[in-house]
Design a protein around this motif. Structure first.
Motif, short mmCIF file in Angstrom:
data_model
loop_
_atom_site.label_atom_id
_atom_site.label_comp_id
_atom_site.label_asym_id
_atom_site.label_seq_id
_atom_site.Cartn_x
_atom_site.Cartn_y
_atom_site.Cartn_z
N GLU A 82 0.83 -1.20 0.00
CA GLU A 82 0.00 0.00 0.00
C GLU A 82 0.87 1.25 0.00
N LEU A 83 1.95 1.25 0.79
CA LEU A 83 2.89 2.37 0.77
C LEU A 83 3.47 2.57 -0.62
N ILE A 84 3.89 1.46 -1.23
CA ILE A 84 4.48 1.54 -2.56
C ILE A 84 3.47 2.08 -3.57
N GLN A 85 2.23 1.64 -3.47
CA GLN A 85 1.19 2.16 -4.37
C GLN A 85 0.98 3.66 -4.17
N MET A 86 1.03 4.09 -2.94
CA MET A 86 0.87 5.52 -2.64
C MET A 86 2.03 6.33 -3.24
N ILE A 87 3.24 5.78 -3.17
CA ILE A 87 4.40 6.45 -3.77
C ILE A 87 4.25 6.48 -5.29
N GLU A 88 3.84 5.36 -5.88
CA GLU A 88 3.63 5.31 -7.34
C GLU A 88 2.56 6.32 -7.77
N ASN A 89 1.50 6.45 -6.99
CA ASN A 89 0.47 7.45 -7.29
C ASN A 89 1.03 8.86 -7.20
N THR A 90 1.94 9.07 -6.26
CA THR A 90 2.58 10.39 -6.10
C THR A 90 3.47 10.68 -7.30
N ILE A 91 4.19 9.68 -7.80
CA ILE A 91 5.01 9.86 -9.00
C ILE A 91 4.12 10.27 -10.17
N GLU A 92 3.01 9.58 -10.33
CA GLU A 92 2.07 9.89 -11.41
C GLU A 92 1.55 11.33 -11.29
N MET A 93 1.20 11.73 -10.07
CA MET A 93 0.70 13.09 -9.84
C MET A 93 1.78 14.12 -10.15
N ILE A 94 3.01 13.87 -9.70
CA ILE A 94 4.12 14.79 -9.95
C ILE A 94 4.31 14.97 -11.46
N ASN A 95 4.35 13.86 -12.19
CA ASN A 95 4.56 13.95 -13.63
C ASN A 95 3.43 14.69 -14.33
N LYS A 96 2.22 14.38 -13.97
CA LYS A 96 1.06 15.05 -14.59
C LYS A 96 1.07 16.54 -14.28
N THR A 97 1.34 16.88 -13.03
CA THR A 97 1.33 18.30 -12.64
C THR A 97 2.46 19.06 -13.30
N LEU A 98 3.68 18.53 -13.23
CA LEU A 98 4.81 19.24 -13.82
C LEU A 98 4.69 19.34 -15.33
N ASP A 99 4.12 18.32 -15.97
CA ASP A 99 3.90 18.38 -17.42
C ASP A 99 2.92 19.47 -17.81
N SER A 100 2.04 19.83 -16.88
CA SER A 100 1.02 20.84 -17.19
C SER A 100 1.49 22.27 -16.90
N LEU A 101 2.65 22.41 -16.26
CA LEU A 101 3.11 23.75 -15.88
C LEU A 101 3.89 24.43 -16.99
N ASP A 102 3.71 25.72 -17.08
CA ASP A 102 4.50 26.56 -17.97
C ASP A 102 5.70 27.06 -17.16
N GLU A 103 6.87 27.11 -17.78
CA GLU A 103 8.09 27.56 -17.09
C GLU A 103 7.91 28.93 -16.42
N ASN A 104 7.08 29.79 -17.00
CA ASN A 104 6.90 31.13 -16.45
C ASN A 104 6.29 31.12 -15.05
N ILE A 105 5.55 30.05 -14.72
CA ILE A 105 4.92 29.98 -13.40
C ILE A 105 5.96 29.90 -12.28
N LEU A 106 7.15 29.44 -12.61
CA LEU A 106 8.19 29.29 -11.60
C LEU A 106 8.59 30.61 -10.97
N GLU A 107 8.45 31.68 -11.71
CA GLU A 107 8.78 33.01 -11.18
C GLU A 107 7.64 33.61 -10.39
N ASN A 108 6.44 33.07 -10.53
CA ASN A 108 5.28 33.59 -9.80
C ASN A 108 5.37 33.24 -8.32
N GLU A 109 4.70 34.04 -7.52
CA GLU A 109 4.62 33.76 -6.09
C GLU A 109 3.82 32.47 -5.88
#
Length: 149
Positions: A82-109
């Motif tokens: 279950e821990l491993i599945q939670m980590i795998e789900n977190t990897i999936e979330m990280i990838n999906k979120t970072l893939d959706s970000l524009d580089e310009n957002i990094l400078e935003n507050e």
């Protein structure tokens, strides 16, 4: 470019986290504490999962994640798979979120106050990679300390 680097680092270290959890010879040892070591590897895993799902998923990925921080340190004996599945789900979330970000957002507050003063989104994401690595090292030491008993 920095988003790609962050994605590589998050993926690398979350996969290492899975490896650490898998390397415990006795599953129950994931939840042991010893001496002045107050946090088990399992609780540190839950903390990392909660932290990343809050600050990356909830705030930047709009996942609706609601953190229950106190459970990150009080919950015990979550099965290894279950821990491993939670980590795998977190990897999936990280990838999906970072893939959706524009580089310009990094400078935003960053949308919420995390430290004693406001920071940029880029600063917070870099901080989250170092936070992950810090606790990953603790988990590695925990495993070796517990197994040497």
């Amino acid at each position: 470019m920095i988003i790609d680097t962050l994605k590589i680092l998050f993926n690398r270290d979350l996969k290492r986290l899975i490896t650490e959890v898998e390397q415990y010879k006795i599953e129950a040892d994931i939840w042991k504490i010893k001496g002045q070591v107050n946090n088990s590897a399992g609780n540190l895993c839950l903390h990392l999962i909660g932290n990343l799902n809050t600050y990356v998923g909830g705030e930047l990925g709009y996942t609706g994640y609601v953190r229950k921080r106190e459970l990150e340190f009080s919950l015990k004996n979550v099965p290894r798979q279950e821990l491993i599945q939670m980590i795998e789900n977190t990897i999936e979330m990280i990838n999906k979120t970072l893939d959706s970000l524009d580089e310009n957002i990094l400078e935003n507050e960053y949308p919420i106050l995390v430290f004693d003063r406001k920071t940029s989104t880029g600063y917070l994401l870099v901080h989250l990679t170092t936070h992950l690595t810090y606790h990953l090292g603790q988990i590695n030491y925990h495993r070796r300390l517990i197994e040497n008993d």
